[in-house]
Design an enzyme around this catalytic site. Structure first.
Site, mmCIF file in Angstrom:
data_model
loop_
_atom_site.group_PDB
_atom_site.id
_atom_site.type_symbol
_atom_site.label_atom_id
_atom_site.label_comp_id
_atom_site.label_asym_id
_atom_site.label_seq_id
_atom_site.Cartn_x
_atom_site.Cartn_y
_atom_site.Cartn_z
ATOM 1 N N HIS A 281 10.149 -2.157 -6.423
ATOM 2 C CA HIS A 281 9.559 -0.977 -7.610
ATOM 3 C C HIS A 281 8.522 -0.104 -7.085
ATOM 4 C CE1 HIS A 281 8.272 -0.976 -12.017
ATOM 5 N NE2 HIS A 281 7.172 -0.534 -11.306
ATOM 6 N N SER B 51 9.019 3.038 -14.433
ATOM 7 C CA SER B 51 8.337 2.084 -14.963
ATOM 8 C C SER B 51 7.857 2.091 -16.216
ATOM 9 C CB SER B 51 7.074 1.719 -13.870
ATOM 10 O OG SER B 51 6.517 0.476 -14.204
ATOM 11 N N ASP C 141 13.249 -5.734 -7.391
ATOM 12 C CA ASP C 141 12.189 -5.325 -8.529
ATOM 13 C C ASP C 141 12.471 -6.646 -9.756
ATOM 14 O OD1 ASP C 141 10.576 -4.547 -10.582
ATOM 15 O OD2 ASP C 141 11.621 -2.671 -10.921
#
Length: 322
Positions: A292, A162, A262
């Site tokens: 995610h 991320s 995501d």
């Protein structure tokens, strides 16, 4: 580079509805980030840890602060590589405490030593503070591999998920720009690669399709960016949004793993294709049906197991760096 192929049909409406039920509750990150930090640490402490990490500190270049680094050694070290890990959390939440279970799992499932960097967080320390901490640690270890317990800088692999994937890519871009020693490989897990996550203006379909009701929302990503980069004029800087880079040549060989459900899926894959177009060896893999943040799931979860199969195959490949 073609889009990752799907190995099964798209997720059904029923499955999507079930996944939404398990999505994180909606938060106002501008007000609640401190609560999220505390909750993450509490969750990471349960159940009791069964590993013994080793904590170190690296002094910042200007001597103003120490940068904590937590080292995880697998019970059986099967590979010589050191995985230099930058955690996720939108540059605002997450730390080496909350990511300790995920890093211990990473060490065990790869057989590699993992070094997790506790970079400074926004909004207390906005861009480029966190990036500078990651750069400092990467420079020191790449210039002096013995510090990392490896014989050669080629054995240091940058890894991030991320916002941490964003930081790993930014570190690689900055090191190449400085003509400094770079890592030969990087693993980017569902990274943030672009600056615009407004469903009305984003160039990516996944923002519109998955930006509400799942694990991460477009509003949360925009809030994170606002906290990380308060000056809107800086948000298109390639060190914030690597997809804005005009020259991606000479970047490390890259494994980019995306999550189908995501909102960041398309921008991550777009970065992989941009790297490939610049002559960088790239492997793209999309984990179907995944949300995610799946790298923090329990070891028995299918998305995590699938991701580590791909990561281990990538680590076993001969070096293909340009």
């Amino acid at each position: 580079m073609p889009r990752p192929s799907r190995h099964r049909p798209p997720v059904s409406r029923l499955s999507r509805a079930v996944l939404r039920r398990f999505a994180a509750p909606r938060l106002n990150m501008r007000e609640d980030y401190e609560k999220v930090r505390r909750l993450q640490r509490q969750l990471a402490a349960l159940p009791a840890a069964r590993y013994r990490p080793l904590d170190r500190q690296i002094l910042a270049e200007d001597g103003s602060h120490g940068i904590p680094v937590r080292v995880f050694r697998p019970k059986e070290q099967r590979r010589r590589e050191l995985l230099l890990f930058f955690h996720g959390g939108g540059w605002v939440t997450g730390d080496i405490e909350s990511y300790t279970p995920a890093c211990a799992t990473m060490a065990e499932l790869t057989g590699c030593v993992v070094a997790s960097v506790d970079y400074r967080l926004a909004p207390e320390h906005p861009f480029p503070a966190g990036l500078e901490d990651c750069l400092r640690v990467a420079r020191l270890l790449l210039d002096d591999p013995a510090r990392a317990g490896v014989q050669d800088a080629e054995d240091i692999v940058l890894v991030g998920d991320s916002a941490g994937g964003n930081l790993a890519a930014a570190v690689s871009l900055r090191l190449r720009e400085e003509q400094a020693r770079c890592a030969s490989r990087q693993i980017l897990l569902y990274p943030v690669m672009h600056w615009d996550h407004d469903p009305q203006t984003s160039p990516f379909a996944s923002v519109r399709e998955h930006g509400q009701g799942y694990r991460l929302t477009s509003t949360e990503v925009q809030d994170y960016l606002d906290l990380y980069v308060p000056d809107p004029a800086l948000r298109q800087d390639p060190l914030v949004a690597p997809l804005m880079a005009t020259d991606l040549s000479g970047q490390p060989s890259t494994l980019l793993i995306s999550a189908e459900l995501d909102l960041l899926c398309d921008e991550g894959e777009a970065y992989g294709r941009a790297l490939a177009a610049a002559g960088v060896p790239v492997r793209l893999h999309r984990v179907d049906g995944a949300l995610h943040g799946f790298i923090t799931l329990p070891r028995f979860s299918r998305p995590l197991r699938e991701a580590y199969e791909v990561i281990n195959a990538f680590l076993d490949e001969p070096d293909r760096s340009p």
